[in-house]
Write a protein that holds these residues in place. Structure first.
Motif, PDB file in Angstrom:
ATOM      1  N   SER A   1       0.873  -1.173   0.000  1.00 27.71           N
ATOM      2  CA  SER A   1       0.000   0.000   0.000  1.00 27.71           C
ATOM      3  C   SER A   1       0.910   1.222   0.000  1.00 27.71           C
ATOM      4  O   SER A   1       2.120   1.113   0.234  1.00 27.71           O
ATOM      5  CB  SER A   1      -0.900   0.017   1.239  1.00 27.71           C
ATOM      6  N   SER A   2       0.345   2.393  -0.249  1.00 24.71           N
ATOM      7  CA  SER A   2       1.171   3.604  -0.214  1.00 24.71           C
ATOM      8  C   SER A   2       1.725   3.819   1.191  1.00 24.71           C
ATOM      9  O   SER A   2       2.865   4.273   1.363  1.00 24.71           O
ATOM     10  CB  SER A   2       0.367   4.821  -0.662  1.00 24.71           C
TER      11      SER A   2
ATOM     12  N   TRP B   1       3.390   9.987  -2.920  1.00 23.49           N
ATOM     13  CA  TRP B   1       2.523  10.631  -3.915  1.00 23.49           C
ATOM     14  C   TRP B   1       2.321   9.728  -5.134  1.00 23.49           C
ATOM     15  O   TRP B   1       1.191   9.525  -5.594  1.00 23.49           O
ATOM     16  CB  TRP B   1       3.129  11.965  -4.343  1.00 23.49           C
TER      17      TRP B   1
ATOM     18  N   GLU C   1       0.166   6.679  -4.332  1.00 27.68           N
ATOM     19  CA  GLU C   1      -1.255   7.045  -4.221  1.00 27.68           C
ATOM     20  C   GLU C   1      -1.868   7.260  -5.604  1.00 27.68           C
ATOM     21  O   GLU C   1      -3.012   6.855  -5.859  1.00 27.68           O
ATOM     22  CB  GLU C   1      -1.407   8.313  -3.382  1.00 27.68           C
ATOM     23  N   CYS C   2      -1.128   7.889  -6.490  1.00 24.39           N
ATOM     24  CA  CYS C   2      -1.647   8.131  -7.843  1.00 24.39           C
ATOM     25  C   CYS C   2      -1.834   6.814  -8.594  1.00 24.39           C
ATOM     26  O   CYS C   2      -2.800   6.661  -9.366  1.00 24.39           O
ATOM     27  CB  CYS C   2      -0.698   9.050  -8.617  1.00 24.39           C
TER      28      CYS C   2
ATOM     29  N   ILE D   1      -2.503   3.851  -7.188  1.00 25.03           N
ATOM     30  CA  ILE D   1      -3.656   3.178  -6.564  1.00 25.03           C
ATOM     31  C   ILE D   1      -4.968   3.779  -7.053  1.00 25.03           C
ATOM     32  O   ILE D   1      -5.917   3.063  -7.389  1.00 25.03           O
ATOM     33  CB  ILE D   1      -3.558   3.276  -5.027  1.00 25.03           C
ATOM     34  N   GLN D   2      -5.024   5.111  -7.104  1.00 25.89           N
ATOM     35  CA  GLN D   2      -6.260   5.802  -7.460  1.00 25.89           C
ATOM     36  C   GLN D   2      -6.389   6.062  -8.962  1.00 25.89           C
ATOM     37  O   GLN D   2      -7.361   6.675  -9.404  1.00 25.89           O
ATOM     38  CB  GLN D   2      -6.346   7.124  -6.698  1.00 25.89           C
ATOM     39  N   ASN D   3      -5.390   5.589  -9.731  1.00 22.36           N
ATOM     40  CA  ASN D   3      -5.392   5.748 -11.186  1.00 22.36           C
ATOM     41  C   ASN D   3      -5.479   7.225 -11.595  1.00 22.36           C
ATOM     42  O   ASN D   3      -6.166   7.571 -12.551  1.00 22.36           O
ATOM     43  CB  ASN D   3      -6.544   4.953 -11.817  1.00 22.36           C
ATOM     44  N   HIS D   4      -4.772   8.067 -10.865  1.00 29.48           N
ATOM     45  CA  HIS D   4      -4.719   9.496 -11.179  1.00 29.48           C
ATOM     46  C   HIS D   4      -3.486   9.787 -12.041  1.00 29.48           C
ATOM     47  O   HIS D   4      -2.554  10.465 -11.628  1.00 29.48           O
ATOM     48  CB  HIS D   4      -4.683  10.323  -9.901  1.00 29.48           C
TER      49      HIS D   4
END
Length: 352
Positions: free
Chosen positions: A66-67, A330, A333-334, A336-339
């Motif tokens: 995980s992040s 950062w 997280e991007c 994981i969230q597909n940002h």
């Protein structure tokens, strides 16, 4: 010569440790590394790419990624390296390294007090404190109700008690917490600055620039964040400004302004700082004042690491490694969230 003596005595006492610091700095992720990990489709891919860097197999014992896990293990590497350096550091380098940890200790104290006043559990709060800011008795701070309790319970005998001695005796309500946070940071910067001046030599030359920049950044940021805050009188605002940095001569003026146009006008005689504020944008995160200061900070720390025979390289290594940990968080997280559209909004440490 200062407390560090001449170059020969510096090499005898600290040359080996400084060489290790430069070796660790050479292991910072380069732009090619960032390019690779920002192309990853999963955290497993990210783990694979990081294994080819100095991070190696730092995630090999993690069953689930995980992040949070990636960030914690990356921070563990930084903390372990720092603790090893501290354990092997002679005086006054050892005390200099202690000063680096004091900033994190102060942040931990404020986090615990603020969280306790919000009704959060002590164990939960302690788990969220920064590992570089741990000290004996820190858990007792959650019982404090005011400055007197805080000082009497723990801080009087703690490494950071000296930063609290000039703090106003005010209850920890929402406003005073921010006031105390700012006052403690001012006290910390002034103490660290004086200590580096006593060390003298190249350490003083390098750290003078770094700490004066930090002080000026603090003053400009605080000024901007307190526009129109009626509860903060102008004279109280000025009390929060460190007596360090280029802006000391205009503290009185800065304490009395409430908009960006006036801020720009007061900073015009200081070209480096004016360049950071002249085209501020409230709507573009990439063009924010915080980002501009961060980019300038990165350059100063890289310059510090290019020099030899000074303690500033130890300070700069910690700051750049910490930025790298934040970058990994950062990017993770991007992923994981597909940002994907925001994945490159990390802080560039090495552009090539």
């Amino acid at each position: 010569m200062g407390l560090t003596g001449d170059l020969w005595t510096f090499n005898v006492g600290c040359g080996g440790l400084e060489a290790i610091v430069h070796g660790l700095a050479n292991g910072l992720l380069r732009q090619e590394d960032y390019h690779n990990i920002t192309q990853c489709d999963s955290l497993e891919d990210m783990k694979l790419h990081l294994a080819g860097t100095d991070y190696g197999q730092f995630l090999q014992n993690e069953a689930t990624l995980s992040s949070k896990v990636i960030t914690e293990r990356a921070l563990d590497r930084l903390v372990n390296d720092f603790k090893w350096l501290r354990a092997n550091a002679p005086w006054p380098l050892g005390e200099f390294l202690d000063y680096i940890t004091y900033e994190y200790m102060i942040a931990n104290v404020l986090k615990l007090i603020s969280g306790a006043r919000s009704g959060k559990g002590t164990l939960e709060l302690l788990q969220k404190t920064h590992p570089l800011g741990q000290f004996e008795g820190i858990g007792a701070l959650t019982a404090a109700q005011n400055i007197d309790d805080l000082y009497d319970l723990v801080l009087g005998d703690s490494p950071i008690g000296k930063f609290f001695q000039r703090t106003d005796r005010t209850d920890f309500d929402e406003f005073s917490m921010e006031y105390i946070r700012s006052l403690l940071h001012k006290n910390y910067l002034e103490h660290f600055y004086k200590f580096c001046e006593e060390i003298g030599g190249d350490t003083w030359m390098v750290m003078k620039d770094l700490l004066e920049f930090e002080a000026d950044r603090f003053v400009v940021t605080l000024t901007r964040n307190t526009y129109g805050v009626k509860e903060l009188q102008k004279d109280e605002r000025k009390k929060l400004f460190p007596e360090v940095g280029q802006l000391v001569t205009v503290h009185e003026d800065l304490a009395n302004i409430d908009d960006d146009d006036a801020l720009k006008d007061k900073l015009r005689p200081f070209p480096d700082l004016y360049a950071l504020v002249q085209d501020l944008s409230m709507d573009d995160p990439a063009n924010s004042l915080e980002n501009k200061f961060m980019e300038k900070s990165v350059q100063l720390h890289k310059d510090s690491l290019q020099r030899q025979f000074h303690y500033g390289s130890f300070f700069s290594l910690v700051k750049l490694r910490e930025l790298e940990v934040n970058n990994l968080m950062w990017i993770a997280e991007c992923i994981i969230q597909n940002h994907r559209h925001r994945i490159n909004e990390y802080v560039n440490i090495f552009e090539a």
